[in-house]
Design a protein around this motif. Structure first.
Motif, PDB file in Angstrom:
ATOM      1  N   TRP A   1       2.517  -2.839  -7.826  1.00 35.80           N
ATOM      2  CA  TRP A   1       1.696  -1.949  -8.643  1.00 35.80           C
ATOM      3  C   TRP A   1       2.556  -0.797  -9.152  1.00 35.80           C
TER       4      TRP A   1
ATOM      5  N   GLY B   1       0.850   5.455  -2.264  1.00 36.31           N
ATOM      6  CA  GLY B   1       0.109   6.433  -3.034  1.00 36.31           C
ATOM      7  C   GLY B   1       1.046   7.480  -3.583  1.00 36.31           C
TER       8      GLY B   1
ATOM      9  N   ALA C   1       2.048   3.161 -11.604  1.00 40.65           N
ATOM     10  CA  ALA C   1       1.079   4.150 -12.081  1.00 40.65           C
ATOM     11  C   ALA C   1       1.773   5.192 -12.960  1.00 40.65           C
TER      12      ALA C   1
ATOM     13  N   PHE D   1      -3.042   2.533 -14.041  1.00 45.94           N
ATOM     14  CA  PHE D   1      -2.504   1.696 -12.976  1.00 45.94           C
ATOM     15  C   PHE D   1      -2.294   0.298 -13.524  1.00 45.94           C
TER      16      PHE D   1
ATOM     17  N   ALA E   1      -3.456  10.143  -5.284  1.00 51.49           N
ATOM     18  CA  ALA E   1      -4.133   8.856  -5.280  1.00 51.49           C
ATOM     19  C   ALA E   1      -3.616   8.048  -4.107  1.00 51.49           C
ATOM     20  N   THR E   2      -4.506   7.294  -3.504  1.00 50.46           N
ATOM     21  CA  THR E   2      -4.152   6.365  -2.444  1.00 50.46           C
ATOM     22  C   THR E   2      -4.398   4.964  -2.970  1.00 50.46           C
ATOM     23  N   VAL E   3      -3.401   4.094  -2.809  1.00 48.12           N
ATOM     24  CA  VAL E   3      -3.503   2.716  -3.278  1.00 48.12           C
ATOM     25  C   VAL E   3      -3.400   1.808  -2.060  1.00 48.12           C
TER      26      VAL E   3
ATOM     27  N   SER F   1       0.830  -1.209   0.000  1.00 53.77           N
ATOM     28  CA  SER F   1       0.000   0.000   0.000  1.00 53.77           C
ATOM     29  C   SER F   1       0.861   1.253   0.000  1.00 53.77           C
TER      30      SER F   1
ATOM     31  N   VAL G   1      -8.043   1.836  -5.374  1.00 58.29           N
ATOM     32  CA  VAL G   1      -7.492   3.150  -5.684  1.00 58.29           C
ATOM     33  C   VAL G   1      -8.555   4.216  -5.434  1.00 58.29           C
ATOM     34  N   SER G   2      -8.180   5.261  -4.713  1.00 59.75           N
ATOM     35  CA  SER G   2      -9.065   6.418  -4.546  1.00 59.75           C
ATOM     36  C   SER G   2      -8.278   7.676  -4.898  1.00 59.75           C
TER      37      SER G   2
END
Length: 140
Positions: free
Chosen positions: A132, A54, A134, A70, A121-123, A52, A80-81
């Motif tokens: 991940w 971002g 991006a 992503f 973005a928060t992942v 986790s 994702v947010s």
């Protein structure tokens, strides 16, 4: 535009990443970037993070469309947010991307035109071993 040591290093890293991706078997290994360098249209390039995390940035150009992509792999999911500082009414809905084992999954989310200011973005990864990456681009 004058070539600087930083620009040359970024260009060399992008070429190496592109060569590694095209010479590979189509599957990302633990040493390859999940997404290639976005080139001159890129605002953000995160080749790979595990677990986790971002990102945040500023400087969206309101005259250009904004797209974020992503990619992930590892046998779990990422959630994702987004947060658009100057446009909270246009924050994309959070989404979940399934991250298969062996072959990365990708998704591109258009953020649209007319955006300015900072964003982030928060992942949230379902496991600390999920890989991940991006990119955020504003194509001219």
């Amino acid at each position: 535009m004058k070539d600087t040591p930083t620009r040359k290093a970024v260009a060399l890293a992008a070429a190496a990443a592109a060569l590694a991706l095209t010479a590979g078997t189509g599957q990302a290994s633990a040493t390859e970037a999940l997404l290639p360098h976005p080139g001159p249209d890129g605002l953000i390039w995160i080749p790979e993070i595990t677990g986790s995390s971002g990102f945040v940035s500023g400087g969206l150009n309101s005259g250009l469309d904004t797209f974020t992509t992503f990619a992930c792999e590892g046998g779990g999911t990422i959630e994702v947010s987004f947060r658009l500082d100057n446009h909270p009414d246009r924050d994309p809905s959070p989404f979940t991307l399934a991250c298969p084992t062996g072959t990365p999954a990708t998704i591109t989310v258009p953020l649209g035109p007319g955006l300015s200011g900072g964003f982030g973005a928060t992942v949230t990864a379902s496991s600390p071993s999920i890989r991940w990456g991006a990119v955020v681009v504003q194509p001219e």
